[in-house]
Scaffold this motif. Structure first.
Motif, PDB file in Angstrom:
ATOM      1  N   SER A 301     120.154 -26.939 -71.399  1.00  0.00           N
ATOM      2  CA  SER A 301     120.342 -28.377 -71.200  1.00  0.00           C
ATOM      3  C   SER A 301     120.627 -28.695 -69.742  1.00  0.00           C
ATOM      4  CB  SER A 301     121.451 -28.891 -72.096  1.00  0.00           C
ATOM      5  OG  SER A 301     122.691 -28.641 -71.526  1.00  0.00           O
ATOM      6  N   ILE A 302     121.274 -27.754 -69.029  1.00  0.00           N
ATOM      7  CA  ILE A 302     121.460 -27.961 -67.589  1.00  0.00           C
ATOM      8  C   ILE A 302     120.096 -28.041 -66.909  1.00  0.00           C
ATOM      9  CG2 ILE A 302     122.307 -26.899 -65.473  1.00  0.00           C
ATOM     10  CD1 ILE A 302     124.526 -25.631 -67.087  1.00  0.00           C
ATOM     11  N   ALA A 303     119.199 -27.090 -67.289  1.00  0.00           N
ATOM     12  CA  ALA A 303     117.884 -27.068 -66.651  1.00  0.00           C
ATOM     13  C   ALA A 303     117.092 -28.316 -66.992  1.00  0.00           C
ATOM     14  CB  ALA A 303     117.128 -25.822 -67.095  1.00  0.00           C
ATOM     15  N   HIS A 304     117.175 -28.770 -68.252  1.00  0.00           N
ATOM     16  CA  HIS A 304     116.415 -29.961 -68.632  1.00  0.00           C
ATOM     17  C   HIS A 304     116.909 -31.193 -67.899  1.00  0.00           C
ATOM     18  CE1 HIS A 304     113.611 -28.734 -71.738  1.00  0.00           C
ATOM     19  NE2 HIS A 304     114.476 -27.809 -72.048  1.00  0.00           N
ATOM     20  N   ALA A 374     109.881 -23.558 -78.984  1.00  0.00           N
ATOM     21  CA  ALA A 374     108.628 -23.607 -78.227  1.00  0.00           C
ATOM     22  C   ALA A 374     108.476 -24.961 -77.564  1.00  0.00           C
ATOM     23  CB  ALA A 374     107.453 -23.346 -79.164  1.00  0.00           C
ATOM     24  N   SER A 375     108.982 -25.970 -78.232  1.00  0.00           N
ATOM     25  CA  SER A 375     108.911 -27.292 -77.649  1.00  0.00           C
ATOM     26  C   SER A 375     109.823 -27.401 -76.435  1.00  0.00           C
ATOM     27  CB  SER A 375     109.297 -28.299 -78.715  1.00  0.00           C
ATOM     28  OG  SER A 375     109.083 -29.571 -78.264  1.00  0.00           O
ATOM     29  N   LEU A 376     111.019 -26.804 -76.551  1.00  0.00           N
ATOM     30  CA  LEU A 376     111.923 -26.797 -75.393  1.00  0.00           C
ATOM     31  C   LEU A 376     111.288 -26.033 -74.236  1.00  0.00           C
ATOM     32  CD1 LEU A 376     115.393 -26.167 -77.014  1.00  0.00           C
ATOM     33  CD2 LEU A 376     114.779 -28.105 -75.645  1.00  0.00           C
ATOM     34  N   ALA A 377     110.532 -24.971 -74.581  1.00  0.00           N
ATOM     35  CA  ALA A 377     109.905 -24.197 -73.526  1.00  0.00           C
ATOM     36  C   ALA A 377     108.707 -24.913 -72.937  1.00  0.00           C
ATOM     37  CB  ALA A 377     109.468 -22.836 -74.073  1.00  0.00           C
ATOM     38  N   SER A 387     105.710 -33.811 -72.582  1.00  0.00           N
ATOM     39  CA  SER A 387     106.694 -34.398 -71.679  1.00  0.00           C
ATOM     40  C   SER A 387     106.678 -33.674 -70.336  1.00  0.00           C
ATOM     41  CB  SER A 387     108.075 -34.372 -72.310  1.00  0.00           C
ATOM     42  OG  SER A 387     108.362 -33.109 -72.790  1.00  0.00           O
ATOM     43  N   LYS A 388     106.518 -32.335 -70.378  1.00  0.00           N
ATOM     44  CA  LYS A 388     106.448 -31.602 -69.112  1.00  0.00           C
ATOM     45  C   LYS A 388     105.189 -31.973 -68.339  1.00  0.00           C
ATOM     46  CE  LYS A 388     109.592 -28.018 -68.838  1.00  0.00           C
ATOM     47  NZ  LYS A 388     109.861 -27.426 -70.132  1.00  0.00           N
ATOM     48  N   PHE A 389     104.080 -32.108 -69.092  1.00  0.00           N
ATOM     49  CA  PHE A 389     102.818 -32.446 -68.453  1.00  0.00           C
ATOM     50  C   PHE A 389     102.916 -33.789 -67.733  1.00  0.00           C
ATOM     51  CE2 PHE A 389      98.603 -34.392 -68.645  1.00  0.00           C
ATOM     52  CZ  PHE A 389      97.866 -33.417 -67.995  1.00  0.00           C
ATOM     53  N   TYR A 390     103.506 -34.744 -68.427  1.00  0.00           N
ATOM     54  CA  TYR A 390     103.654 -36.077 -67.881  1.00  0.00           C
ATOM     55  C   TYR A 390     104.546 -36.051 -66.651  1.00  0.00           C
ATOM     56  CZ  TYR A 390     103.560 -41.110 -68.557  1.00  0.00           C
ATOM     57  OH  TYR A 390     103.355 -42.436 -68.414  1.00  0.00           O
ATOM     58  N   LEU A 391     105.554 -35.190 -66.719  1.00  0.00           N
ATOM     59  CA  LEU A 391     106.482 -35.042 -65.591  1.00  0.00           C
ATOM     60  C   LEU A 391     105.754 -34.478 -64.370  1.00  0.00           C
ATOM     61  CD1 LEU A 391     109.979 -33.768 -66.185  1.00  0.00           C
ATOM     62  CD2 LEU A 391     108.746 -32.583 -64.486  1.00  0.00           C
ATOM     63  N   PHE A 392     104.933 -33.449 -64.592  1.00  0.00           N
ATOM     64  CA  PHE A 392     104.192 -32.865 -63.471  1.00  0.00           C
ATOM     65  C   PHE A 392     103.203 -33.877 -62.902  1.00  0.00           C
ATOM     66  CE2 PHE A 392     104.986 -28.664 -65.665  1.00  0.00           C
ATOM     67  CZ  PHE A 392     106.051 -28.393 -64.849  1.00  0.00           C
ATOM     68  N   SER A 413     109.961 -23.665 -64.914  1.00  0.00           N
ATOM     69  CA  SER A 413     109.608 -23.700 -66.330  1.00  0.00           C
ATOM     70  C   SER A 413     109.038 -22.380 -66.775  1.00  0.00           C
ATOM     71  CB  SER A 413     108.661 -24.855 -66.656  1.00  0.00           C
ATOM     72  OG  SER A 413     108.224 -25.495 -65.540  1.00  0.00           O
ATOM     73  N   LEU A 414     108.437 -21.635 -65.837  1.00  0.00           N
ATOM     74  CA  LEU A 414     107.965 -20.294 -66.204  1.00  0.00           C
ATOM     75  C   LEU A 414     109.141 -19.360 -66.477  1.00  0.00           C
ATOM     76  CD1 LEU A 414     104.918 -19.699 -63.904  1.00  0.00           C
ATOM     77  CD2 LEU A 414     105.002 -20.253 -66.322  1.00  0.00           C
ATOM     78  N   ILE A 415     110.178 -19.446 -65.612  1.00  0.00           N
ATOM     79  CA  ILE A 415     111.358 -18.598 -65.846  1.00  0.00           C
ATOM     80  C   ILE A 415     111.974 -18.935 -67.197  1.00  0.00           C
ATOM     81  CG2 ILE A 415     113.672 -18.057 -65.035  1.00  0.00           C
ATOM     82  CD1 ILE A 415     112.747 -18.655 -62.254  1.00  0.00           C
ATOM     83  N   ALA A 416     112.004 -20.232 -67.492  1.00  0.00           N
ATOM     84  CA  ALA A 416     112.641 -20.663 -68.737  1.00  0.00           C
ATOM     85  C   ALA A 416     111.918 -20.120 -69.950  1.00  0.00           C
ATOM     86  CB  ALA A 416     112.692 -22.182 -68.787  1.00  0.00           C
ATOM     87  N   LEU A 417     110.591 -19.922 -69.814  1.00  0.00           N
ATOM     88  CA  LEU A 417     109.837 -19.375 -70.939  1.00  0.00           C
ATOM     89  C   LEU A 417     110.451 -18.079 -71.436  1.00  0.00           C
ATOM     90  CD1 LEU A 417     106.056 -19.623 -70.089  1.00  0.00           C
ATOM     91  CD2 LEU A 417     107.283 -20.723 -71.924  1.00  0.00           C
ATOM     92  N   TYR A 418     110.970 -17.289 -70.486  1.00  0.00           N
ATOM     93  CA  TYR A 418     111.465 -15.966 -70.854  1.00  0.00           C
ATOM     94  C   TYR A 418     112.593 -16.059 -71.874  1.00  0.00           C
ATOM     95  CZ  TYR A 418     113.926 -11.592 -70.542  1.00  0.00           C
ATOM     96  OH  TYR A 418     114.556 -10.431 -70.857  1.00  0.00           O
TER      97      TYR A 418
END
Lengths: 499, 183, 107
Positions: A301-304, A374-377, A387-392, A413-418
């Motif tokens: 949640s900090i990252a989001h 998966a949605s959070l990722a 939402s990430k796409f729209y943000l980018f 977001s790649l790191i977060a995937l892990y």
């Protein structure tokens, strides 16, 4: 009787919550056994308040209490989000309530007070109202986070409280400087004073102080260190509340401050971007080696919050609409994830170890959990991807100077995937571990609802995007009722009717 | 008169700074609380020099009396403290704290000093036609005007504050009180 | 001597604010941390009242803010002390660094 008309026309949602909180206080004094009936009263009141929000007239911007309370499309939208989040929290708290039937009225009362504080916070228009509403939200959150008396949750609560007090002192210092240079605490007067006088430096300093103090609500830099402990130690419903409702209220007031008060102070956008980048990095890096899923949710949640602040730092209509869309989807994803965890939580917290083999034993629950994480990722077909796409997209449209910024966000977001995948992989592990699950109708309601919403908005995201664009556009011109600074912000100023 | 003003200010400013620093760095917590109370009282006295009679009186009553009793009770409850004395955290954190705070202080002073110099700008509101109110504030005090402002313009935060205090009472009663299980 | 103006009050409050911040960072006793937070809030109040005296004696917004800050600050302090006493009951320590684990057995 101006006040009576104001209250009748504009403040009904808040009044219902106020009455509800008092009622719950009396119920808590009178009886300990009202557990079943209290739930229906609470849900009824919140639903009524939500309906009252829906029927508010938001086409014109109107004010109450001599201009210290603002009703616009934007504020009403955030109130609806807060109420929806509170209702979900109340459904989510079912397990906790069943285990602690004696304290149910106090628990609900504090939730009501916190929701009321958040609602008044997002629609406040002077710093006194803002500060009191902020503290209403904070103080009830402090108490809620220490609500489990048996476990050692009190140290986390004390840390939360001290951090919150320091944050509010920092906010107040900034506010006092703003007051000193404008002679008033109203947002519009301060804005006019910043425009008219050459007070750029001091406005930048006080804006930085106010925004970084408000970051306590979002659990980002510089006041982030309470989040993991508090999320781990407090009741799970309260963690869900803190990571959603309280953050939504914080975002509401930060967006309003940045667009209405500190508009045109470019240093502040830099500060927002810096806060966003650092908190993204810290959230994701600390999340990498975390085994406890509740703490993992805190770092996530900090990252989001960092992503949302990053896009807010751009300051255009497109970026605001993508932030609003992100906030909506963040609410949905988080409730899906928290309700899965609540089903799995056996009192000692959920670790990746205890999730092993879940996919074979309980496929439905595992499916919900996979879709939430998966949605959070931010994987495709789930709503988090859009939402990430729209943000980018918002960052790309802001110009090529921001491409390094974009790369940093992408890298994060790649790191977060892990770490999201660590959770998902544990569920498909061959060796199985013992899980005790807890099902109840109310919990199932919020689990199914949020999962279905995550899937549905992932497939049909365009209406939600259109809606968030409307919200963003309604905030941008209503921003400011004076003169334009930059042409783009003020194409279409609206008349303000002061009631 | 001017001499008196500056002397009063200097005395109370020195008391505030010394007592607050002593409160932070005193070895024993009792001394710390005592000098904190001195600091609160001097802040109240400083308010009185700023023609804020109501705030000054509230400060002395709330902080000088109420908070000091609260702190004394807290010492009584936690008095039999652990054998080792609790003083400062680990040296690295102390060092970083000093660096951070000194940076912060210099930033604040850097920003405050030029902009708010009373000679350098005219952004502040002038009193103009409110001379009568200023005169009556000087004579009868601020309480009347504060009351009028709170109950006309700031009703909403005032009512919210009442709910906040109620929530605080309920919450603290729940947290610190005995568990209801015995009932 | 010198003429006491707004700027002196502002410097005083900045110093008091920083002392409070320092206290929050460096103290180990939780009670002292809570006292330091009150110092910060008092510094803010000095700011508000000083600005109100020099710029805004008509609307008195600063005085009203100071009242609200006082009320809420004391409320926070009271809640903090309640939780402090709860922590003390559990761990028999008021250490902000949380070094109490070996003492839990001792109690």
């Amino acid at each position: 009787m101006e006040f009576a008309a104001d209250i009748k026309n504009l403040m009904m949602p808040e009044i219902i919550l106020f009455v509800g909180a008092l009622l719950l206080c009396f119920i808590g004094i009178l009886t300990d056994k009202a557990y079943k009936r209290v739930f229906s009263i609470v849900v009824l009141m919140l639903g009524l308040s939500f309906l009252m929000c829906l029927q508010l007239d938001t086409d014109t911007v109107s004010m109450a209490f001599g201009g210290s309370f603002l009703i616009s499309k934007f504020t009403v939208f955030f109130k609806e989000l807060i109420l929806a989040g509170t209702i979900s929290t109340i459904f989510l708290s079912d397990k906790y309530i069943k285990q602690n039937q004696k304290s149910v009225a106090e628990f609900y009362m504090l939730l009501f007070v916190a929701a009321l504080g958040g609602m008044i916070l997002v629609s406040s228009r002077d710093f006194i109202t803002m500060f009191v509403a902020l503290e209403t939200l904070s103080i009830s959150s402090y108490i809620l986070s220490g609500f489990i008396k048996e476990k050692n949750s009190q140290e986390a609560t004390l840390k939360y409280l001290v951090t919150g007090c320091v944050a509010s002192a920092v906010i107040l210092y900034g506010v006092s400087l703003l007051y000193g240079m404008s002679g008033s605490l109203r947002f519009d007067v301060i804005f006019a004073a910043i425009k008219s006088a050459s007070m750029f430096n001091i406005a930048a300093l006080s804006g930085t102080l106010v925004i970084s103090g408000l970051c306590f609500k979002l659990a980002t830099i510089p006041f982030y260190n309470w989040a993991p402990d508090v999320y781990e130690k407090s009741p799970l419903a309260v963690s869900a509340f803190l990571s959603t409702v309280s953050k939504v209220a914080g975002f509401g007031i930060i967006i309003r401050l940045v667009s209405e008060l500190f508009n045109g102070i470019w240093i502040l956008y830099l500060v927002l971007g810096l806060i966003a980048l650092v908190s993204m990095a810290i959230g994701n890096l600390l999340g990498l080696c975390e085994e406890n899923v509740k703490r993992l949710m805190a770092y996530s949640s900090i990252a989001h919050a960092g992503y949302i602040l990053a896009v807010l730092a751009l300051g255009s209509t497109l970026s605001l609409s993508s932030a609003v869309f992100y906030i909506i989807t963040y609410l949905l994803m988080n409730f899906a994830a928290w309700s899965c965890l609540e089903v799995l939580d056996n009192g000692d917290g959920v670790t990746t170890e205890s999730l092993k083999g879940l996919a074979y034993k309980r496929p439905v629950l595992a499916f919900c959990m996979v879709s939430a994480f998966a949605s959070l990722a931010g994987l495709p077909i789930f709503v988090g991807f859009f939402s990430k796409f729209y943000l980018f997209q918002a960052i790309v449209f802001a110009g090529f100077l921001l491409y390094p910024f974009l790369c940093f966000v992408l890298l994060n977001s790649l790191i977060a995937l892990y770490y999201y995948f660590k959770v998902i992989r544990a569920m498909f592990d061959e060796q199985e571990s013992e899980q005790t699950v807890f099902w109840s109708k109310r919990l199932a309601v919020v689990l199914v609802f949020s999962t279905v919403m995550v899937l549905l908005t992932g497939i049909f995201s365009s209406p939600v995007i259109t809606y968030s664009q409307q919200i963003a556009q309604s905030q941008m011109p209503a921003v400011i009722q004076y003169e334009a600074i930059k042409g783009t912000y003020f194409d279409n100023p609206r008349p303000i009717s002061v009631r | 008169m001017e001499f008196l003003n500056s002397a009063v200010f200097l005395i109370f400013a020195a008391m505030i700074i010394f007592s607050s620093v002593f409160a932070v760095f005193a070895h024993k917590i009792e001394y710390s609380v005592l000098s904190a109370v001195v600091c609160f009282l001097s802040v109240g006295a400083l308010f009185l020099t700023l023609s804020a009679d109501f705030i000054g009186a509230s400060q002395i009553m709330i902080y000088g009396v109420g908070v000091s009793i609260l702190l004394a009770f807290a010492i009584m409850f936690t008095g039999k403290d652990s054998p080792k004395s609790l003083y400062l955290t680990n040296p690295l954190r102390v060092f970083l704290g000093f660096v951070l705070v000194l940076t912060f202080l210099s930033v604040l002073i850097f920003f405050i000093s030029p902009v708010l110099d009373p000679k350098s700008d005219g952004a502040f509101s002038s009193y103009g036609s409110f001379a009568a109110q200023i005169e009556s504030i000087r004579q009868i005090g601020t309480a009347k005007f504060i009351g009028r402002r709170i109950f006309c313009d700031y009703v909403l935060p005032f009512e919210l504050l009442s709910l906040l205090l109620l929530a605080g009472i309920v919450g603290v009663g729940y947290l610190a009180g005995g568990s209801k299980k015995d009932v | 001597m010198f003429d006491v103006t707004l700027i002196h009050y502002l410097f005083l409050s900045a110093v008091l604010f920083c002392v409070g911040l320092l206290g929050v960072i460096v103290s180990r006793h939780l009670l002292r941390v809570l006292i330091s937070v009150e110092f910060m809030l008092n510094a803010v109040n000095i700011n508000f009242v000083a600005f109100s005296n020099y710029n805004d004696l008509i609307r008195l917004d600063g005085h009203i803010m100071a009242i609200f800050v006082m009320a809420i600050g004391v409320c926070e302090l009271a809640i903090g002390l309640a939780i402090l006493i709860l922590v003390f009951r559990k761990t028999h320590s008021v250490d902000a660094d949380g070094e109490y684990i070996e003492e839990e057995k001792w109690s």
